[in-house]
Design a protein around this motif. Structure first.
Motif, mmCIF file in Angstrom:
data_model
loop_
_atom_site.group_PDB
_atom_site.id
_atom_site.type_symbol
_atom_site.label_atom_id
_atom_site.label_comp_id
_atom_site.label_asym_id
_atom_site.label_seq_id
_atom_site.Cartn_x
_atom_site.Cartn_y
_atom_site.Cartn_z
ATOM 1 N N GLU A 268 35.821 31.509 44.939
ATOM 2 C CA GLU A 268 37.100 32.197 44.774
ATOM 3 C C GLU A 268 36.899 33.707 44.801
ATOM 4 O O GLU A 268 37.701 34.450 45.385
ATOM 5 C CB GLU A 268 37.750 31.770 43.462
ATOM 6 C CG GLU A 268 39.121 32.386 43.255
ATOM 7 C CD GLU A 268 39.761 31.940 41.952
ATOM 8 O OE1 GLU A 268 40.997 31.896 41.897
ATOM 9 O OE2 GLU A 268 39.019 31.653 40.993
ATOM 10 N N ALA A 269 35.809 34.180 44.184
ATOM 11 C CA ALA A 269 35.552 35.623 44.160
ATOM 12 C C ALA A 269 35.389 36.169 45.573
ATOM 13 O O ALA A 269 35.874 37.265 45.892
ATOM 14 C CB ALA A 269 34.307 35.915 43.331
ATOM 15 N N THR A 270 34.712 35.419 46.440
ATOM 16 C CA THR A 270 34.515 35.875 47.813
ATOM 17 C C THR A 270 35.828 35.861 48.585
ATOM 18 O O THR A 270 36.134 36.794 49.335
ATOM 19 C CB THR A 270 33.467 34.997 48.513
ATOM 20 O OG1 THR A 270 32.236 35.064 47.788
ATOM 21 C CG2 THR A 270 33.211 35.458 49.940
ATOM 22 N N ARG A 271 36.631 34.809 48.420
ATOM 23 C CA ARG A 271 37.913 34.744 49.134
ATOM 24 C C ARG A 271 38.827 35.879 48.712
ATOM 25 O O ARG A 271 39.499 36.501 49.554
ATOM 26 C CB ARG A 271 38.593 33.402 48.862
ATOM 27 C CG ARG A 271 39.866 33.189 49.689
ATOM 28 C CD ARG A 271 40.736 32.101 49.106
ATOM 29 N NE ARG A 271 41.208 32.460 47.781
ATOM 30 C CZ ARG A 271 42.242 33.274 47.533
ATOM 31 N NH1 ARG A 271 42.888 33.853 48.536
ATOM 32 N NH2 ARG A 271 42.606 33.527 46.294
ATOM 33 N N ILE A 272 38.853 36.194 47.423
ATOM 34 C CA ILE A 272 39.729 37.251 46.925
ATOM 35 C C ILE A 272 39.383 38.590 47.569
ATOM 36 O O ILE A 272 40.264 39.416 47.840
ATOM 37 C CB ILE A 272 39.626 37.334 45.389
ATOM 38 C CG1 ILE A 272 40.317 36.122 44.755
ATOM 39 C CG2 ILE A 272 40.230 38.630 44.867
ATOM 40 C CD1 ILE A 272 40.130 36.035 43.259
ATOM 41 N N MET A 273 38.114 38.811 47.870
ATOM 42 C CA MET A 273 37.684 40.101 48.401
ATOM 43 C C MET A 273 38.338 40.439 49.740
ATOM 44 O O MET A 273 38.519 41.613 50.079
ATOM 45 C CB MET A 273 36.168 40.133 48.552
ATOM 46 C CG MET A 273 35.396 40.067 47.240
ATOM 47 S SD MET A 273 35.761 41.439 46.129
ATOM 48 C CE MET A 273 35.065 42.801 47.040
ATOM 49 N N VAL A 274 38.709 39.430 50.536
ATOM 50 C CA VAL A 274 39.306 39.705 51.850
ATOM 51 C C VAL A 274 40.827 39.602 51.823
ATOM 52 O O VAL A 274 41.479 39.828 52.849
ATOM 53 C CB VAL A 274 38.739 38.755 52.933
ATOM 54 C CG1 VAL A 274 37.247 38.966 53.085
ATOM 55 C CG2 VAL A 274 39.041 37.299 52.607
#
Length: 303
Positions: A268-274
C-alpha cells in the motif's frame, strides 16, 4: 555424507573449490547458488539441516586426470521427521594442490524439504541476510522503494536444462534485471542464486522497472522462458541502522514470495507514492498475512 549428518559444516565448506566454477543445486525451488554467493551462504545452509543417520549407503566414484566425479545414493533419516528418505547426491571434483575439492553439488530428495527435514528452505532469508550486511546507499534521508525478484519453478527448469546451461541462463537473467533497473535509476544491491534485491529513490521508477522486466520476459524467444515473481515496498531510509532498513527489506521480500509467477505485487505504501498516475493500473487491494510480519497487509497487483 558423514560430516553432513554430524552437522560438521566447517568440514564440508573446507572441501569446496576455491576457484570458479562452483555450483550447488538442491531439490527445493530457489536452491541454486554459484560462486562466492554459495561460499558465503553454504555454512548457514548446512546448519539448517538437522542431525540424522544413514540407513544404507552406496557410493560410486571415478577419476580422469585432475577431474573426478562421484554418485552417492542411499536412505537417510533425520531426527526432526524420523522418516526414511531415499536420497541421491552427485559431486564433481577437481584437484587443487594434491587435494580433491568439490566444484559441483547436486542433492536430490523425492519429497519437499518440509517432509524430509522438517523445515522450510530459506533462500529469501539468505538473500536478506546478505543484503543487511551492505550499506544500501540510497541517500541520507527520504524514502526508498525496495524490489525483490525471484524466478519461479527454478529447480524444475534447472533439472530440465542441466546445471551448466542453467548457470548461464541465471547469469543472463540477472544481467537483464540489472540493466532494466539501472535504466530507471535503480541499484542492484545483491543477487543470490536466481533472486535479486534492488533499491530505487522513486516508487514510480521502481514500478516502471518491474513492468519492463516482465515485458522483457514476456518477449523472450529462447527457451527456457522464465517467469518471475516481483515484490515492492517503500519505506523511510533516514539513517537509523540495519534494524530500520531491515524492516523495509523484509516486507519487500515477503511480498515477492507471496506473488504468483509473472506477477508484480506492491505494498500500500508503494501504491500511495504514485497517487493516481495514469501509467499505472492496480487490482483492488488484497489483505494478506506475510511471513514474519504481524497482522494483515494490503497488497496490490500492478497490471
Amino acid at each position: 555424507m558423514g560430516a553432513l549428518l554430524a552437522s560438521r559444516g566447517e568440514t564440508m565448506v573446507n572441501l569446496l573449490a576455491p576457484a570458479d566454477p562452483l555450483v550447488f543445486c538442491g531439490t527445493a525451488e530457489g536452491e541454486f547458488f554459484v560462486g562466492d554467493d554459495f561460499r558465503a551462504t553454504y555454512l548457514a545452509h548446512l546448519k539448517e539441516i538437522p542431525p540424522g543417520r544413514m540407513i544404507d549407503s552406496r557410493v560410486e566414484a571415478w577419476e580422469r586426470g585432475e577431474t573426478g566425479w562421484a554418485y552417492w545414493h542411499g536412505t537417510l533419516e533425520f531426527t526432526t521427521t524420523q522418516r526414511p528418505i531415499p536420497t541421491r547426491v552427485t559431486l564433481i571434483f577437481a584437484m587443487y594442490d594434491g587435494i580433491w575439492r568439490v566444484e559441483h553439488i547436486h542433492n536430490s530428495f523425492p519429497v519437499a524439504n518440509q517432509e524430509a527435514l522438517g523445515y522450510e528452505h530459506t533462500a529469501h532469508d539468505a538473500l536478506l541476510e546478505a543484503a543487511r550486511k551492505l550499506d544500501p546507499q540510497v541517500g541520507s534521508s527520504g524514502s526508498a522503494t525496495v524490489m525483490f525478484t525471484d524466478i519461479a519453478d527454478s529447480s524444475a527448469i534447472a533439472e530440465a536444462v542441466g546445471d551448466a546451461r542453467w548457470s548461464k541462463v541465471v547469469q543472463a537473467h540477472v544481467e537483464m534485471v540489472r540493466q532494466e533497473l539501472e535504466a530507471h535509476g535503480g541499484r542492484l544491491i545483491k543477487s543470490l542464486g536466481d533472486g535479486t534485491m534492488s533499491t530505487f529513490a522513486s516508487a514510480g521508477q521502481a514500478m516502471l522497472a518491474a513492468l519492463d522486466i516482465q515485458a522483457a520476459l514476456d518477449g523472450q524467444a529462447e527457451e527456457p522462458r522464465l517467469r518471475v515473481r516481483i515484490g515492492l515496498h517503500t519505506g523511510d531510509v533516514v539513517q537509523a541502522g540495519d534494524d530500520f532498513f531491515g524492516t523495509v527489506v523484509n516486507k519487500a521480500a515477503r511480498i515477492a514470495a507471496f506473488a504468483r509467477p509473472g506477477e508484480i505485487l506492491v505494498s500500500e505504501a508503494t501504491r500511495i507514492m504514485v497517487g493516481g498516475a495514469s501509467e499505472f493500473h492496480f487490482t483492488d487491494a488484497s489483505r494478506v498475512a506475510l511471513k514474519g510480519l504481524e497482522g494483515d497487509h494490503l497488497v496490490y497487483r500492478l497490471e
